[in-house]
Design an enzyme around this catalytic site. Structure first.
Site, mmCIF file in Angstrom:
data_model
loop_
_atom_site.group_PDB
_atom_site.id
_atom_site.type_symbol
_atom_site.label_atom_id
_atom_site.label_comp_id
_atom_site.label_asym_id
_atom_site.label_seq_id
_atom_site.Cartn_x
_atom_site.Cartn_y
_atom_site.Cartn_z
ATOM 1 N N PRO A 89 0.821 -1.224 0.000
ATOM 2 C CA PRO A 89 0.000 0.000 0.000
ATOM 3 C C PRO A 89 0.856 1.275 0.000
ATOM 4 C CG PRO A 89 -0.740 -1.534 1.702
ATOM 5 C CD PRO A 89 0.552 -2.075 1.159
ATOM 6 N N GLU A 116 1.012 -8.911 7.798
ATOM 7 C CA GLU A 116 1.341 -7.506 8.082
ATOM 8 C C GLU A 116 2.232 -6.903 7.000
ATOM 9 O OE1 GLU A 116 0.000 -5.463 10.332
ATOM 10 O OE2 GLU A 116 -1.261 -7.211 10.635
ATOM 11 N N ARG A 154 -3.725 -6.777 -21.964
ATOM 12 C CA ARG A 154 -4.607 -6.254 -23.027
ATOM 13 C C ARG A 154 -3.902 -5.224 -23.908
ATOM 14 N NH1 ARG A 154 -7.276 -1.554 -22.009
ATOM 15 N NH2 ARG A 154 -9.178 -2.092 -23.108
ATOM 16 N N ASP A 169 -9.625 4.358 -25.021
ATOM 17 C CA ASP A 169 -9.863 4.007 -23.615
ATOM 18 C C ASP A 169 -9.692 5.213 -22.709
ATOM 19 O OD1 ASP A 169 -10.414 1.334 -23.784
ATOM 20 O OD2 ASP A 169 -8.334 0.693 -23.507
HETATM 21 C C1 LIG Z 1 -2.651 -6.492 4.928
HETATM 22 S S1 LIG Z 1 -1.536 -5.939 3.693
HETATM 23 C C2 LIG Z 1 -0.239 -5.235 4.664
HETATM 24 C C3 LIG Z 1 -0.551 -3.856 5.064
HETATM 25 C C4 LIG Z 1 0.572 -3.180 5.818
HETATM 26 N N1 LIG Z 1 0.600 -3.622 7.181
HETATM 27 C C5 LIG Z 1 0.385 -1.684 5.784
HETATM 28 O O1 LIG Z 1 -0.181 -1.149 6.709
HETATM 29 O O2 LIG Z 1 0.769 -1.064 4.787
HETATM 30 C C6 LIG Z 1 -0.820 -7.397 3.107
HETATM 31 C C7 LIG Z 1 -0.333 -7.375 1.681
HETATM 32 O O3 LIG Z 1 -1.402 -7.105 0.802
HETATM 33 C C8 LIG Z 1 -0.933 -6.422 -0.359
HETATM 34 N N2 LIG Z 1 -1.675 -5.166 -0.461
HETATM 35 C C9 LIG Z 1 -2.639 -4.723 0.373
HETATM 36 N N3 LIG Z 1 -3.159 -3.564 -0.026
HETATM 37 C C10 LIG Z 1 -2.511 -3.227 -1.172
HETATM 38 C C11 LIG Z 1 -2.590 -2.122 -2.074
HETATM 39 N N4 LIG Z 1 -3.418 -1.121 -1.873
HETATM 40 N N5 LIG Z 1 -1.778 -2.134 -3.145
HETATM 41 C C12 LIG Z 1 -0.909 -3.125 -3.360
HETATM 42 N N6 LIG Z 1 -0.783 -4.191 -2.535
HETATM 43 C C13 LIG Z 1 -1.572 -4.251 -1.464
HETATM 44 C C14 LIG Z 1 0.565 -6.222 -0.163
HETATM 45 O O4 LIG Z 1 1.274 -7.220 -0.858
HETATM 46 C C15 LIG Z 1 0.715 -6.350 1.340
HETATM 47 O O5 LIG Z 1 2.004 -6.773 1.705
#
Ligand SMILES: C[S@@+](CC[C@H](N)C(=O)[O-])C[C@H]1O[C@@H](n2cnc3c(N)ncnc32)[C@H](O)[C@@H]1O
Length: 246
Positions: A89, A116, A154, A169
């Site tokens: 994220p 996490e 795509r 698009d």
């Molecule tokens: C529960 S999330 C971890 C969140 C982390 N503790 C934080 O607060 O940023 C677990 C995994 O989901 C994926 N993930 C979750 N949200 C995402 C997003 N918005 N974009 C990309 N990957 C995401 C990532 O690979 C991440 O390591």
């Protein structure tokens, strides 16, 4: 041919999500090879542990770095440079421009986190890119990986029947796409805009561009502020302003 390797604890999710429609066909046609790699196969010990408690304490589990490093070493080809993409994220926001750049690459290795998140050494010493698909938190990186795959595949030459549609698009030129209609001409009193039935291609093109400008200005002022507008666009905006003030 583009190769996409997805390193994940849930390869079944990737396999199910890439089996159908345009992405499925692109694999059959040899435009892309997609492999779902089980991260656990690269973990050590009897229990093949891929996560552990966070240093410094705190809730939840963190994914260990070693299996990711080993899995990437397994996927890498000596002759082809790879983009190694970690989903987090905190990453750079995924956009159509990023998808277009990735569609030019030969090898993408996608790293899916869970719990996490992933030990920060993967981000700092292994990944070439860290990508977020939006300002919200998912349970894992599999859905982000599928979104990236779908949007990149795509764009590959030959993947879709009418490549002209890629040009029209949303986001292709920094604006949202125009509204589309199909038969019937009238449904429960809702009519298709008459210009689209006129057969006048120039008038249709002008209407569509005007709609793109109007929608982007209204719905996505952030995109509109960054859009490169032509002289013709400025004329259309002037016309829009005049019709709105009437
Ligand atoms: C529960 S999330 C971890 C969140 C982390 N503790 C934080 O607060 O940023 C677990 C995994 O989901 C994926 N993930 C979750 N949200 C995402 C997003 N918005 N974009 C990309 N990957 C995401 C990532 O690979 C991440 O390591």
């Amino acid at each position: 041919m583009l190769t996409i390797d997805v390193i994940t604890l849930f390869p079944e999710v990737i396999e199910a999500g890439t089996r159908y429609s345009i992405v499925g066909r692109a694999q059959e046609w040899g435009l892309v090879q997609i492999r779902a790699i089980q991260l656990r196969d690269f973990a050590e010990g009897k229990h093949r542990k891929t996560d552990d408690e966070p240093y410094g304490g705190g809730a939840g589990l963190v994914m260990k770095p070693e299996p990711f490093f080993r899995a990437v070493e397994f996927c890498r080809r000596p002759d082809v440079p790879a983009r190694i993409i970690l989903f987090e994220p905190q990453g750079v926001l995924y956009t159509q421009a990023v998808a277009q750049a990735l569609a030019e690459e030969q090898h993408l290795i996608l790293l899916c986190g869970h719990y996490e998140g992933v030990d920060a050494r993967v981000r700092d010493y292994l990944a070439t890119d860290v990508i977020s698909i939006g300002d919200y938190v998912l349970t894992g990186g599999e859905l982000p990986a599928l979104i990236l795959i779908d949007s990149v595949v795509r764009l590959l030459p030959g993947a879709i029947h009418s490549p002209e549609s890629l040009v029209q698009d949303s986001y292709a030129d920094g604006l949202l796409g125009y509204p589309q209609y199909t038969r019937p001409e009238e449904f429960r009193g809702m009519r298709v805009p008459p210009v689209l039935l006129s057969g006048n291609h120039q008038a249709i093109a002008r209407w569509r561009r005007k709609e793109q400008l109007r929608l982007t200005r209204t719905l996505r002022p952030d995109l509109f502020a960054r859009a490169c507008l032509t002289k013709e666009d400025l004329k259309l905006l002037q016309e829009l302003a005049e019709s709105e003030s009437r």
